[in-house]
Design a protein around this motif. Structure first.
Motif, short mmCIF file in Angstrom:
data_model
loop_
_atom_site.label_atom_id
_atom_site.label_comp_id
_atom_site.label_asym_id
_atom_site.label_seq_id
_atom_site.Cartn_x
_atom_site.Cartn_y
_atom_site.Cartn_z
N ARG A 55 0.84 -1.18 0.00
CA ARG A 55 0.00 0.00 0.00
C ARG A 55 0.88 1.24 0.00
O ARG A 55 1.83 1.30 0.77
CB ARG A 55 -0.93 0.03 1.24
N PRO A 56 0.60 2.23 -0.83
CA PRO A 56 -0.51 2.30 -1.79
C PRO A 56 -0.25 1.57 -3.10
O PRO A 56 -1.14 1.49 -3.93
CB PRO A 56 -0.63 3.81 -2.04
N ASN A 57 0.97 1.06 -3.29
CA ASN A 57 1.25 0.19 -4.43
C ASN A 57 2.33 -0.80 -4.02
O ASN A 57 2.93 -0.67 -2.95
CB ASN A 57 1.67 1.00 -5.68
N LEU A 58 2.58 -1.78 -4.86
CA LEU A 58 3.58 -2.80 -4.54
C LEU A 58 4.97 -2.21 -4.69
O LEU A 58 5.32 -1.67 -5.74
CB LEU A 58 3.42 -4.01 -5.47
N TYR A 59 5.74 -2.32 -3.63
CA TYR A 59 7.06 -1.68 -3.60
C TYR A 59 8.00 -2.54 -2.78
O TYR A 59 7.64 -3.03 -1.70
CB TYR A 59 6.95 -0.29 -2.98
N GLY A 60 9.20 -2.74 -3.29
CA GLY A 60 10.22 -3.47 -2.55
C GLY A 60 11.52 -2.68 -2.53
O GLY A 60 11.87 -2.03 -3.52
N ALA A 91 18.62 -0.80 -3.77
CA ALA A 91 17.80 -0.99 -4.98
C ALA A 91 16.34 -1.00 -4.57
O ALA A 91 15.99 -1.36 -3.44
CB ALA A 91 18.17 -2.30 -5.68
N ALA A 92 15.48 -0.62 -5.51
CA ALA A 92 14.03 -0.60 -5.26
C ALA A 92 13.31 -1.06 -6.51
O ALA A 92 13.78 -0.83 -7.64
CB ALA A 92 13.57 0.79 -4.84
N VAL A 98 9.39 -1.39 -12.44
CA VAL A 98 10.43 -0.37 -12.63
C VAL A 98 11.51 -0.57 -11.57
O VAL A 98 11.23 -0.52 -10.36
CB VAL A 98 9.87 1.05 -12.56
N LEU A 99 12.74 -0.78 -12.02
CA LEU A 99 13.87 -1.06 -11.14
C LEU A 99 14.72 0.20 -11.00
O LEU A 99 15.01 0.89 -11.97
CB LEU A 99 14.71 -2.20 -11.71
N GLN A 100 15.13 0.48 -9.76
CA GLN A 100 16.02 1.61 -9.48
C GLN A 100 17.15 1.18 -8.56
O GLN A 100 16.96 0.35 -7.67
CB GLN A 100 15.25 2.74 -8.80
N THR A 101 18.32 1.76 -8.80
CA THR A 101 19.43 1.62 -7.86
C THR A 101 19.90 3.01 -7.49
O THR A 101 19.83 3.94 -8.29
CB THR A 101 20.60 0.81 -8.46
#
Length: 340
Positions: A55-60, A91-92, A98-101
């Motif tokens: 919530r509010p969206n899928l995030y790792g 990293a996220a 969408v991948l971020q470092t």
């Protein structure tokens, strides 16, 4: 209390500068990763768990890793300021797509004249200490410009982590649409006491590079600043990618007699085929400030005023929907010949 005869304790030098770089790209996978697969991808350390929220969206987000550095700092004035310490990287993954470092660190106003043992630096993660006094204005400009060969390069750290993740066996290397990687460099200078955080400059540079200059209170953690800049980088990448999707296709109605059909995607009009991946994988990702620190969230208002991130996004989304609506109308009803 200090031991008898020990020299009096001295306060640590105040932090005057924080800096980082963010790399953002589309995950090269045909399907978005679910929360379990996202945690597997982002498990950079065995001793710490991956942060996953729905919530509010899928995030790792991965735990931080540390890279030791001992090198000159970039400087616009050409001065060679040696610095030693550790850079944090993480990293996220947003919505499994969408991948971020990100790599970041902070700098105090001054440091000792000689190098300390490594143990002294390891107990202060994400702090890089100059040898001597820090010319922070020149270093801030140098960090945004990128510096010279051999200077501290956060892009190498963030880019190296991204390359490592993109080779993960979970990824089938079949992205649903073509896109480019973007880079966002940021610096945050310490604001005078009592001054509110401010976004002083956001710049679109060449070669997919963006630069951000902030002015923030000293007590805002560097991890929160990195989180703000990751959010900016994510939404800038979404805008950039959707603009290129629209620029890369021929907008307008399909040729007479080519629509509608009842078969699969291969027989859809070219415009619909080009837009469908954006609808499936991008349009639902727009959610500014979803995970930005409350004290920093107001900085988004500057981007909403100029250049107007959300206004531009909504206009692009409306163009996509208009095109899909247009192609849903049978050709015989799209164009009407004027009566003689």
């Amino acid at each position: 209390m200090p031991a008898p005869g020990a020299p009096p304790a001295t306060a640590a030098p105040r932090t005057v500068l924080a800096s980082g770089e963010v790399r953002t790209c589309l995950l090269p996978a045909g399907q978005a990763l679910d929360s379990r697969a996202a945690a597997q991808l982002l498990r950079l350390r065995a001793d710490e768990r991956v942060l996953v929220s729905e919530r509010p969206n899928l995030y790792g987000r991965s735990p931080d890793t540390l890279t030791g550095v001992d090198c000159p700092l970039p400087s616009a004035g050409g001065a060679r300021v040696r610095a030693v310490g550790t850079v944090a990287a993480r990293a996220a993954l947003t919505e499994g797509r969408v991948l971020q470092t990100s790599a970041y660190f902070t700098l105090p106003a001054s440091g000792p004249d000689h190098r300390r043992p490594w143990g002294d630096y390891l107990v202060r993660p994400a702090v890089v200490e100059p040898l001597g006094k820090l010319p922070y204005d020149a270093v801030a400009a140098g960090l945004l410009d990128g510096g010279r060969h051999g200077d501290l390069d956060l892009g190498l750290i963030a880019g190296g982590l991204l390359t490592r993740l993109l080779r993960h066996p979970l990824l089938d290397q079949r992205p649903p649409l073509r896109s480019r990687q973007t880079r966002l460099r940021w610096v945050a200078l310490t604001a005078p006491a009592g001054e509110a955080p401010a976004l002083e400059r956001f710049t679109l540079a060449e070669d997919e590079l963006r630069t951000v200059r902030l002015r923030v209170p000293e007590d805002i953690p560097a991890a929160d600043l990195a989180g703000l800049c990751e959010d900016l980088a994510l939404h800038d990448w979404l805008l950039t990618t959707l603009v290129r999707v629209l620029d890369g296709i021929r907008l307008g109605p399909a040729a007479p007699g080519t629509w509608p059909r009842t078969a699969g995607d291969g027989e859809l009009p070219p415009t619909v085929r080009a837009l469908r991946p954006a609808v499936d994988h991008l349009l639902h990702l727009w959610m500014p400030r979803a995970r930005v620190s409350g004290r920093l969230a107001p900085l988004w208002e500057a981007l909403e005023e100029r250049p107007g991130f959300t206004r531009q996004w909504l206009a692009l989304v409306q163009r996509v929907r208009d095109q899909l609506t247009l192609h849903a109308i049978p050709p015989v009803h799209r164009e009407v010949e004027p009566a003689p």
